[in-house]
Enzyme design. Structure first.
Site, PDB file in Angstrom:
ATOM      1  N   TYR A 191     -15.488-101.209  20.484  1.00  0.00           N
ATOM      2  CA  TYR A 191     -14.357-102.081  20.116  1.00  0.00           C
ATOM      3  C   TYR A 191     -14.415-102.407  18.624  1.00  0.00           C
ATOM      4  O   TYR A 191     -13.397-102.451  17.944  1.00  0.00           O
ATOM      5  CB  TYR A 191     -14.417-103.394  20.900  1.00  0.00           C
ATOM      6  CG  TYR A 191     -14.099-103.265  22.374  1.00  0.00           C
ATOM      7  CD1 TYR A 191     -12.826-102.909  22.805  1.00  0.00           C
ATOM      8  CD2 TYR A 191     -15.064-103.513  23.335  1.00  0.00           C
ATOM      9  CE1 TYR A 191     -12.519-102.814  24.163  1.00  0.00           C
ATOM     10  CE2 TYR A 191     -14.773-103.423  24.697  1.00  0.00           C
ATOM     11  CZ  TYR A 191     -13.501-103.071  25.103  1.00  0.00           C
ATOM     12  OH  TYR A 191     -13.200-102.980  26.433  1.00  0.00           O
ATOM     13  N   TYR A 230      -3.363-102.659  13.675  1.00  0.00           N
ATOM     14  CA  TYR A 230      -3.113-104.035  14.131  1.00  0.00           C
ATOM     15  C   TYR A 230      -1.996-104.691  13.331  1.00  0.00           C
ATOM     16  O   TYR A 230      -1.214-105.480  13.850  1.00  0.00           O
ATOM     17  CB  TYR A 230      -4.405-104.858  14.080  1.00  0.00           C
ATOM     18  CG  TYR A 230      -5.453-104.275  15.008  1.00  0.00           C
ATOM     19  CD1 TYR A 230      -5.338-104.444  16.384  1.00  0.00           C
ATOM     20  CD2 TYR A 230      -6.517-103.522  14.528  1.00  0.00           C
ATOM     21  CE1 TYR A 230      -6.263-103.888  17.261  1.00  0.00           C
ATOM     22  CE2 TYR A 230      -7.456-102.965  15.385  1.00  0.00           C
ATOM     23  CZ  TYR A 230      -7.324-103.148  16.752  1.00  0.00           C
ATOM     24  OH  TYR A 230      -8.231-102.584  17.602  1.00  0.00           O
ATOM     25  N   GLU A 242      -7.968-108.147  31.097  1.00  0.00           N
ATOM     26  CA  GLU A 242      -8.980-107.132  30.769  1.00  0.00           C
ATOM     27  C   GLU A 242      -9.861-106.904  31.994  1.00  0.00           C
ATOM     28  O   GLU A 242     -10.301-107.847  32.643  1.00  0.00           O
ATOM     29  CB  GLU A 242      -9.812-107.613  29.568  1.00  0.00           C
ATOM     30  CG  GLU A 242     -10.963-106.715  29.190  1.00  0.00           C
ATOM     31  CD  GLU A 242     -10.596-105.262  28.913  1.00  0.00           C
ATOM     32  OE1 GLU A 242      -9.770-105.015  28.013  1.00  0.00           O
ATOM     33  OE2 GLU A 242     -11.129-104.375  29.618  1.00  0.00           O
ATOM     34  N   ASP A 284      -8.084-105.690  36.812  1.00  0.00           N
ATOM     35  CA  ASP A 284      -7.376-104.452  36.513  1.00  0.00           C
ATOM     36  C   ASP A 284      -5.905-104.852  36.391  1.00  0.00           C
ATOM     37  O   ASP A 284      -5.392-105.575  37.271  1.00  0.00           O
ATOM     38  CB  ASP A 284      -7.589-103.445  37.649  1.00  0.00           C
ATOM     39  CG  ASP A 284      -7.001-102.093  37.307  1.00  0.00           C
ATOM     40  OD1 ASP A 284      -5.788-102.019  37.012  1.00  0.00           O
ATOM     41  OD2 ASP A 284      -7.754-101.112  37.315  1.00  0.00           O
ATOM     42  N   MET A 285      -5.250-104.405  35.333  1.00  0.00           N
ATOM     43  CA  MET A 285      -3.861-104.851  35.126  1.00  0.00           C
ATOM     44  C   MET A 285      -2.967-104.468  36.305  1.00  0.00           C
ATOM     45  O   MET A 285      -1.980-105.125  36.601  1.00  0.00           O
ATOM     46  CB  MET A 285      -3.304-104.306  33.811  1.00  0.00           C
ATOM     47  CG  MET A 285      -3.151-102.809  33.739  1.00  0.00           C
ATOM     48  SD  MET A 285      -2.522-102.268  32.147  1.00  0.00           S
ATOM     49  CE  MET A 285      -3.989-102.261  31.131  1.00  0.00           C
ATOM     50  N   GLU A 294      -2.505-101.370  24.246  1.00  0.00           N
ATOM     51  CA  GLU A 294      -2.922-100.242  23.398  1.00  0.00           C
ATOM     52  C   GLU A 294      -3.880 -99.419  24.233  1.00  0.00           C
ATOM     53  O   GLU A 294      -5.073 -99.662  24.252  1.00  0.00           O
ATOM     54  CB  GLU A 294      -3.579-100.762  22.111  1.00  0.00           C
ATOM     55  CG  GLU A 294      -3.738 -99.676  21.079  1.00  0.00           C
ATOM     56  CD  GLU A 294      -4.860 -98.710  21.415  1.00  0.00           C
ATOM     57  OE1 GLU A 294      -4.587 -97.704  22.109  1.00  0.00           O
ATOM     58  OE2 GLU A 294      -5.993 -98.953  20.999  1.00  0.00           O
ATOM     59  N   GLU A 344      -5.563 -91.145  28.085  1.00  0.00           N
ATOM     60  CA  GLU A 344      -6.402 -92.225  28.619  1.00  0.00           C
ATOM     61  C   GLU A 344      -5.647 -92.959  29.735  1.00  0.00           C
ATOM     62  O   GLU A 344      -5.939 -94.102  30.055  1.00  0.00           O
ATOM     63  CB  GLU A 344      -6.842 -93.175  27.493  1.00  0.00           C
ATOM     64  CG  GLU A 344      -7.816 -92.482  26.534  1.00  0.00           C
ATOM     65  CD  GLU A 344      -8.287 -93.352  25.380  1.00  0.00           C
ATOM     66  OE1 GLU A 344      -7.994 -94.560  25.370  1.00  0.00           O
ATOM     67  OE2 GLU A 344      -8.931 -92.803  24.468  1.00  0.00           O
TER      68      GLU A 344
HETATM   69  C1  LIG Z   1      -8.337 -98.671  23.717  1.00  0.00           C
HETATM   70  S1  LIG Z   1      -8.952-100.217  24.270  1.00  0.00           S
HETATM   71  C2  LIG Z   1      -8.001-101.314  23.295  1.00  0.00           C
HETATM   72  C3  LIG Z   1      -8.582-102.679  23.238  1.00  0.00           C
HETATM   73  C4  LIG Z   1      -7.852-103.678  22.336  1.00  0.00           C
HETATM   74  N1  LIG Z   1      -6.503-103.926  22.784  1.00  0.00           N
HETATM   75  C5  LIG Z   1      -7.859-103.198  20.901  1.00  0.00           C
HETATM   76  O1  LIG Z   1      -6.817-102.810  20.402  1.00  0.00           O
HETATM   77  O2  LIG Z   1      -8.919-103.216  20.277  1.00  0.00           O
HETATM   78  C6  LIG Z   1      -8.210-100.321  25.856  1.00  0.00           C
HETATM   79  C7  LIG Z   1      -8.664-101.517  26.648  1.00  0.00           C
HETATM   80  O3  LIG Z   1      -7.930-101.531  27.849  1.00  0.00           O
HETATM   81  C8  LIG Z   1      -8.814-101.823  28.926  1.00  0.00           C
HETATM   82  N2  LIG Z   1      -8.199-101.235  30.126  1.00  0.00           N
HETATM   83  C9  LIG Z   1      -7.962 -99.935  30.357  1.00  0.00           C
HETATM   84  N3  LIG Z   1      -7.359 -99.788  31.531  1.00  0.00           N
HETATM   85  C10 LIG Z   1      -7.222-101.023  32.067  1.00  0.00           C
HETATM   86  C11 LIG Z   1      -6.683-101.512  33.280  1.00  0.00           C
HETATM   87  N4  LIG Z   1      -6.173-100.691  34.180  1.00  0.00           N
HETATM   88  N5  LIG Z   1      -6.674-102.828  33.476  1.00  0.00           N
HETATM   89  C12 LIG Z   1      -7.198-103.691  32.564  1.00  0.00           C
HETATM   90  N6  LIG Z   1      -7.740-103.290  31.396  1.00  0.00           N
HETATM   91  C13 LIG Z   1      -7.746-101.959  31.161  1.00  0.00           C
HETATM   92  C14 LIG Z   1     -10.118-101.201  28.540  1.00  0.00           C
HETATM   93  O4  LIG Z   1     -11.218-101.788  29.206  1.00  0.00           O
HETATM   94  C15 LIG Z   1     -10.129-101.472  27.050  1.00  0.00           C
HETATM   95  O5  LIG Z   1     -10.685-102.725  26.792  1.00  0.00           O
END
Ligand SMILES: C[S@@+](CC[C@H](N)C(=O)[O-])C[C@H]1O[C@@H](n2cnc3c(N)ncnc32)[C@H](O)[C@@H]1O
Length: 552
Positions: free
Chosen positions: A157, A167, A224, A253-254, A276, A285
């Site tokens: 991160y 950002y 998250e 999980d969203m 994102e 992803e």
């Molecule tokens: C690429 S990272 C981006 C994190 C943050 N938004 C940033 O810009 O630094 C994607 C994030 O989404 C979370 N994530 C991925 N799929 C998810 C889901 N189905 N539900 C909740 N969180 C999820 C991952 O754990 C990760 O923290």
């Protein structure tokens, strides 16, 4: 070439740029610079032409730059004579230039070529930000991240958060969307915003900053599924003065989050969903699958998704370095069988490679050639409700991969399958080692013309890693390296050939994977009326990442 190391003698007259770019992609270990490749400046000192300097700069930036060997540059005898006593012609120079050059070299400092080379080395222009950021990662192939199935580490991160552009652009898009929502919902109403996949919270901070700058009151949720990141979000909520304990942090999980609740505990909808989840090839992803699964929390009428859309783009490339690297990976990578290493895409900071298909007219004679990068497919969010309803009807209910809890997203995923067939013209012969992939995304495009009156407010905020549009859309963004889809057997393309790339995004409702195949065609004359027929002269294996697909 594979595994071979090359010594290249740089001639006084450089060949066309297309050929220089091919040289650049080859594993050059030794660069030989004979005296005849140097010019003399006004004061009589040896210098290289601007074109030579440019070529040298490219080579010096490689992860393994070649050694430079000056040949025939030191003190030399006044006359080189043949057995018959006549002066021998010096290749590349007129007799007058050769005589002047020999005379100067004999009387001047014999190390002047060397000193000039050292001067060039020390006065190299600084590298672009992405190269400084990725120093040491050039042409280093990594398996793409899987933030859905794996939990990212804090250090990962931290690397994302260093991006100077991403950002900032998100904040602009959020501010624009907030203004449009306020125009729709009125001043009194708090705008409900959810950051889906919040990580350590940089986008939450941007939501709060946009709220402060626009004066629009928001209620922010941070969702998250990574338990470690969730803890960091909670701590930040308690300690960051901007967050001030106002953010509702949700560990879920969203796709299984029921949505925000009102003060009386009943469920409500978000007005703005910020995420994102993009990979180097946009959807790799599983952004489409995650956003489908969380769409039920977004207001069906006015709800806005940031990003609104994203697209995957590709172009064929020659990269002997990547090919030989994969060849030599036979026994070292225990997670993949010998043949599987050709069947998965890699995230890689492409460096020593060449585009096989470029725009017919280069931007300038000296400037970089523009690659032909074509769109493979795209996704838009929110998805029309009928499409999700149909997908739900076809399936029998789903389970979020990491939690095992039933989720409300569609349970068949056919609507997220994609395919494309793209044709690339190749003016010059070459060898294709794979496909370079990029993405573009529209974070937010406002339908509201009033933003045009505000000079500083752009109406459409986009990010791009596509080399053709990146400078215009998100210059100096460093978060994503390109993706590389390798070819097991390199394909030769003749002069004037055409490559046809077919690619599929496949899904079986449990996972997502890619398949790709490349064909080479030439046009041959048929009959006496000048007719031409397209004839296939080469085809790659069908590559498939099914066995190593991304779990939903
Ligand atoms: C690429 S990272 C981006 C994190 C943050 N938004 C940033 O810009 O630094 C994607 C994030 O989404 C979370 N994530 C991925 N799929 C998810 C889901 N189905 N539900 C909740 N969180 C999820 C991952 O754990 C990760 O923290």
């Amino acid at each position: 070439m594979t595994d071979a190391l090359i010594a290249l003698e740089v001639p006084r007259g450089l060949p066309p740029q297309s050929l220089q770019c091919r040289w650049y992609s080859e594993p050059i270990r030794l660069l030989m610079l004979p005296r005849t490749s140097f010019l003399r400046n006004g004061k009589g000192y040896p210098v290289l032409s601007k074109q030579h300097q440019h070529f040298l700069t490219l080579l010096l930036r490689l992860r393994f730059p070649p050694w430079a060997l000056l040949s025939d540059c030191g003190r030399i005898p006044l006359e080189t004579t043949t057995a018959g006593g006549e002066s021998e012609p010096t290749p590349g120079l007129t007799p007058a230039e050769a005589a002047a050059s020999r005379l100067r070299d004999s009387v001047d400092d014999p190390t002047q070529h060397l000193q000039y080379m050292r001067h060039l080395q020390q006065s190299q222009p600084s590298r672009p930000p992405i190269e400084r950021f990725g120093q040491g990662y050039q042409d280093y192939m990594q398996s793409p991240l899987q933030p859905l199935t794996d939990n990212l580490e804090s250090i990962t991160y931290e690397v994302f958060e260093k991006d100077p552009v991403k950002y900032e652009w998100y904040e602009r898009a959020i501010a624009l969307a907030l203004k449009d929502l306020r125009a729709l919902l009125g001043d009194e109403r708090q705008v409900i915003v959810a950051v889906a996949g919040a990580g350590r919270g940089p986008l939450v901070t941007r939501v709060l900053q946009a709220s402060r700058k626009t004066g629009i009151n928001v209620k922010c949720y941070a969702v998250e599924k990574n338990p470690n990141a969730h803890l960091l979000l909670q701590r930040r909520n308690a300690t960051d003065p901007l967050w001030a304990n106002q953010v509702t942090v949700v560990a879920s999980d969203m796709r299984s989050w029921p949505g925000p609740t009102t003060t009386d505990g009943s469920l409500t909808e978000t007005d703005l969903l910020v995420s994102e989840l993009l990979g180097s090839f946009a959807d790799n992803e599983l952004s489409p699958e995650c956003l489908d699964g969380v769409q039920h929390v977004l207001h069906p009428g006015h709800g806005i998704s940031i990003p609104q859309s994203f697209s995957a783009h590709l172009t064929p490339i020659a990269s002997p370095r990547l090919h030989s690297d994969l060849l030599s990976r036979a026994s070292t990578d225990i997670s993949l069988s010998v043949s599987e290493k050709w069947e998965i895409p890699y995230v890689v900071m492409l460096h020593q490679f060449d585009y096989l298909s470029t725009a017919a007219v280069p931007a300038t004679a000296e400037g970089p050639r523009t690659p032909d990068v074509q769109q493979a497919w795209s996704f838009s969010h929110p998805v029309p409700a009928e499409i999700l309803a149909q997908a739900r009807q076809r399936g029998a209910g789903g389970t979020a991969a990491d939690t095992g809890t039933p989720y409300t997203g569609p349970s068949t995923n056919d609507h997220n399958a994609r395919s494309c067939t793209l044709r690339f013209a190749c003016a010059d012969r070459g060898v294709c080692h794979g496909l370079a992939g990029y993405f573009e995304t529209v974070l937010y495009s406002s339908p509201n013309d009033s933003h045009k009156n505000n000079n500083s407010a752009q109406q459409t905020i986009e990010l791009s890693t596509n080399p053709v549009t990146m400078a215009e859309k998100s210059k100096d963004m460093i978060s994503w390296f390109p993706i590389f889809f390798p070819l097991k057997t390199p394909l030769f393309i003749p002069d004037g050939g055409e490559m046809e790339v077919s690619m599929w995004r496949q899904t079986d409702d449990r996972k997502v994977w890619y398949e790709w195949v490349v064909e080479v065609y030439v046009r041959v004359a048929v009959g006496e009326e000048g007719g031409r027929k397209r004839m296939r002269v080469g085809i790659s294996e069908l590559h498939s990442s099914r066995r190593n697909g991304c779990m939903m």
